[in-house]
Design an enzyme around this catalytic site. Structure first.
Site, PDB file in Angstrom:
ATOM      1  N   ARG A  48       0.896  -1.208   0.110  1.00 40.85           N
ATOM      2  CA  ARG A  48       0.006   0.005  -0.104  1.00 40.85           C
ATOM      3  C   ARG A  48       0.876   1.291  -0.128  1.00 40.85           C
ATOM      4  NH1 ARG A  48      -2.412   0.253   6.416  1.00 40.85           N
ATOM      5  NH2 ARG A  48      -0.566   0.626   7.377  1.00 40.85           N
ATOM      6  N   CYS A  66       2.261   8.111  -6.400  1.00 42.36           N
ATOM      7  CA  CYS A  66       2.635   9.518  -6.484  1.00 42.36           C
ATOM      8  C   CYS A  66       1.505  10.497  -6.252  1.00 42.36           C
ATOM      9  CB  CYS A  66       3.604   9.552  -7.538  1.00 42.36           C
ATOM     10  SG  CYS A  66       4.046  11.533  -7.428  1.00 42.36           S
ATOM     11  N   GLU A 104      -3.917   7.049   6.413  1.00 43.35           N
ATOM     12  CA  GLU A 104      -2.539   7.268   6.741  1.00 43.35           C
ATOM     13  C   GLU A 104      -1.454   7.783   5.742  1.00 43.35           C
ATOM     14  OE1 GLU A 104      -2.845   4.033  10.300  1.00 43.35           O
ATOM     15  OE2 GLU A 104      -1.628   3.606   8.370  1.00 43.35           O
ATOM     16  N   GLU A 161      -8.341   4.693  14.690  1.00 37.39           N
ATOM     17  CA  GLU A 161      -7.897   3.406  15.047  1.00 37.39           C
ATOM     18  C   GLU A 161      -7.228   3.533  16.166  1.00 37.39           C
ATOM     19  OE1 GLU A 161      -5.449   1.698  11.788  1.00 37.39           O
ATOM     20  OE2 GLU A 161      -6.474   2.645  10.111  1.00 37.39           O
ATOM     21  N   TRP A 196       3.230  -4.890  13.986  1.00 37.46           N
ATOM     22  CA  TRP A 196       4.182  -4.324  13.141  1.00 37.46           C
ATOM     23  C   TRP A 196       5.389  -3.686  14.053  1.00 37.46           C
ATOM     24  CZ3 TRP A 196       4.539   0.322  15.109  1.00 37.46           C
ATOM     25  CH2 TRP A 196       3.179   1.112  15.707  1.00 37.46           C
ATOM     26  N   HIS A 238      -2.410  -8.895  13.673  1.00 39.59           N
ATOM     27  CA  HIS A 238      -2.891  -7.832  14.258  1.00 39.59           C
ATOM     28  C   HIS A 238      -4.345  -8.014  15.043  1.00 39.59           C
ATOM     29  CE1 HIS A 238      -4.573  -3.857  14.856  1.00 39.59           C
ATOM     30  NE2 HIS A 238      -3.626  -3.284  14.271  1.00 39.59           N
TER      31      HIS A 238
END
Length: 663
Positions: free
Chosen positions: A103, A107, A142, A311, A319, A362
């Site tokens: 992800r 650009c 994000e 979140e 992570w 997760h």
């Protein structure tokens, strides 16, 4: 105040959806975020759209009395799009393309990708423009995650040249402002100014800073495209974006196009990879409250209104270097902590642990088999306990400057210099005293604050100097920190000694400076007591400022470390070093006393109190119970005077008189 959850119906069979969504409602959840990574599911091939699944999920959310928060899915374009247009990929500084397969690899300046963004966002927002179950939208996901604010592709090179041409009257003006005579770096035209690529030595600091500014403007412009399309479809929807903690992406730049800011809070991850010290065992289980709340206060301060945690960590996460289980009660504790700092919603990520892909390790509020995990119980408890509140009313501002962050990062002068941690030294000192803090930009209006702390205003021009001087002249109390006013806005040293245009305000100049490693003894005296400092020391030469602190060790011994100056109806204290925790406490309490700001006794690490709307939260991020002392007239809405490990209490009253019982 509300609780929500992030849900990915595309990961699960339709037969499960109604069960999942009904259980969300039973848990007290009111908002469900969806769709941020679903572009391929929505558009399996160009021009062919499948909305049936998302329509059904939105309808189920409405059926059970909740609202959907939808997301523009542009963080993960489908493979067919990238195969058609490989030029949409970002490039690393050395020219290597960032490949499809995860992800955040596209650009922000790609005309092709902007066109594709406009197309998919328009189709999505038009689809749900009249749907009563959709409350608002999150733009993308994000921005800047995985160090993706900057790109070095040809599109960025062309856009950078145009960006510079819009900001300088001529290339001669740019050469003069940057000082490109150094190492024969003059430019003949704007088109010849490339993004800073790898070179044998460091790139020119003015060029590096300009590229940081350009890159952040590019993200803001891309976000503006999303926001405009969303509002064009339905101007009653809210528009937000989920920032991440401790990023160098300029949240202030994006705030203008958002109704409120959101961010993604992962306390046990951040404490491992975003602060230099080895985490304590308690921090591994619950995070560092000040590290987390500084991000809360930044999201609130950037817009001047309540924020959302879009979140919230629900359990173990995949992570960081280690994946400890959060302490029993931590997920509830984090919700109360966010609300006490001004959140109006806490949205847990995610509903169920995912069975596939990069985030299998997760946690969710429920396990992959659908059974409830600890996070589910704690989120349900938090949903029952939290209530609506007015906004946080902070009387102290901490000025945070992203451009000074970028500039000192390119010229730190010490491997131990860290902009964020220097900021934290002052912020933590204020929080240990129970003070609510608005984190604001250098452009913010300061007159409403009784006291202002500006730890590192490294880049200072005439406009900022005037604003700070006016604030102090009108009766404000100001505390300035190390490296203040070293450079002008173009990242050049001032012609005069630091703090440059702030010399008249501070009543002192910097005669010399040095950086020192941890093993060197660094002590100073301040108001008759001895304190530690670290890393950075500016030797101040007072002019009209009154010396308040003096270095006692090394080559700096005998030189002034801290000055105080009266100006107009206010005062300014200038600390030339990076203070240790005790010195930071002494500096901020003197500031608060001068400004008449109420504060508490100094609470120990891991225990914090804060006030919102006339209520006081006492939060214990440690594994040991603590006992509060409170005025006789103060009652408890939640908990009692003994706050257990990783627990919270809510008092029906202000922080006045709240303390810890002596052992």
């Amino acid at each position: 105040m509300t609780v929500g959850v992030c849900y990915f119906p595309e990961h699960w069979s339709r037969e499960r959806w109604e069960t999942d969504i009904s259980q969300m409602a039973e848990a007290g959840i009111e908002y469900v975020r969806m769709g941020e990574f679903a572009w391929r599911r929505i558009e399996p091939e160009r021009g062919t759209f499948d909305f049936a699944w998302l329509d059904e999920a939105v309808e189920l959310i409405g059926k059970f009395g909740m609202k959907a928060v939808l997301c523009t899915p542009t963080a993960t374009p489908p493979k067919w799009l990238v195969d058609e247009h490989p030029d949409v990929r970002q490039r690393e500084q050395d020219g290597t393309p960032r490949e499809w397969g995860s992800r955040r690899f596209t650009c922000f300046n790609s005309p092709t990708y902007r066109s594709e963004t406009e197309r998919i966002v328009s189709v999505l927002t038009d689809r749900y423009a009249d749907n009563p179950h959709v409350a608002g939208w999150q733009t993308d996901n994000e921005f800047g995650c995985h160090e993706t604010v900057t790109c070095y592709c040809e599109d960025c090179g062309e856009a950078f040249s145009e960006w510079l041409a819009d900001r300088y009257e001529s290339v001669a003006d740019l050469n003069d402002a940057w000082g490109t005579t150094f190492w024969s770096q003059q430019y003949d035209d704007f088109e010849s100014i490339d993004p800073p690529k790898p070179t044998p030595a460091a790139n020119h600091p003015s060029r590096v800073l300009a590229y940081e500014r350009f890159s952040n403007d590019s993200v803001a412009e891309y976000n503006r495209l999303h926001a405009a399309l969303i509002r064009e479809a339905n101007d009653e929807w809210f528009v937000t974006h989920n920032f991440m903690g401790g990023f160098s992406l300029d949240a202030f730049r994006l705030a203008a196009d958002l109704d409120f800011l959101s961010w993604d809070s992962y306390p046990t991850g951040f404490v491992q990879d975003r602060q230099p010290d080895t985490p304590t065992v308690d921090e591994l289980r619950a995070g560092n409250p000040d590290q987390v709340s500084m991000n809360h206060d930044l999201q609130r301060g950037a817009k001047g209104k309540p924020f959302w945690v879009m979140e919230q960590q629900p359990g173990d996460i995949n992570w960081p270097p280690q994946s400890p289980q959060p302490a029993d009660g931590a997920m509830r504790l984090w919700a109360h902590h966010a609300v006490a700092h001004g959140a109006d919603a806490v949205v847990y990520f995610r509903w169920r642990r995912c069975r596939q892909g990069q985030e299998q390790y997760h946690a969710g509020l429920r396990r992959q088999d659908g059974s409830p995990d600890r996070g589910y119980r704690e989120a349900s408890t938090a949903a029952d306990e939290l209530f609506d509140l007015d906004s946080v009313d902070a009387s102290v501002a901490l000025v945070h400057d992203y451009e000074s962050l970028w500039a000192t990062r390119s010229q730190p002068l010490s491997p131990d210099w860290d902009y964020w941690n220097h900021l934290r030294t002052y912020y933590d000192a204020l929080r240990a005293r129970g003070v609510q803090v608005d984190i604001v930009s250098p452009e913010a209006t300061l007159e409403r604050y009784d006291a202002v702390v500006a730890p590192t205003l490294y880049l200072v021009g005439d406009e900022l100097s005037t604003a700070l001087t006016d604030y102090v002249d009108s009766g404000g109390c100001l505390l300035l920190g190390a490296r203040t006013g070293e450079k002008d806005p173009y990242n050049r040293l001032h012609e005069s000694l630091a703090p440059g245009p702030l010399t008249a305000l501070t009543g002192a100049q910097v005669a010399r400076h040095e950086t020192l490693p941890d093993h060197v003894e660094t002590r100073l005296s301040y108001d008759g007591a001895t304190y530690e400092f670290r890393t950075w020391a500016s030797w101040l030469a007072p002019e009209v400022g009154v010396p308040r602190g003096e270095y006692r060790t090394g080559e700096a011994a005998g030189n002034t470390a801290i000055v105080r100056n009266a100006a107009g109806d206010g005062s300014v204290t200038y600390c030339g070093c990076w203070p240790g925790d005790d010195l930071a406490d002494a500096l901020v309490t003197e500031l608060l006393d001068a400004a008449g700001v109420e504060y508490t006794e100094r609470f120990p690490d891991g225990v914090r109190v804060m006030e919102r709307d006339g209520y006081t939260w006492a939060l214990n991020f440690t594994s040991d119970p603590v006992t509060l002392t409170v005025p006789d007239s103060t009652g408890f809405l939640l908990g009692e005077s003994t706050v257990d490990a990783f627990d919270t209490a809510v008092l029906d009253g202000s922080i006045r008189g709240v303390g810890l019982a002596s052992e």
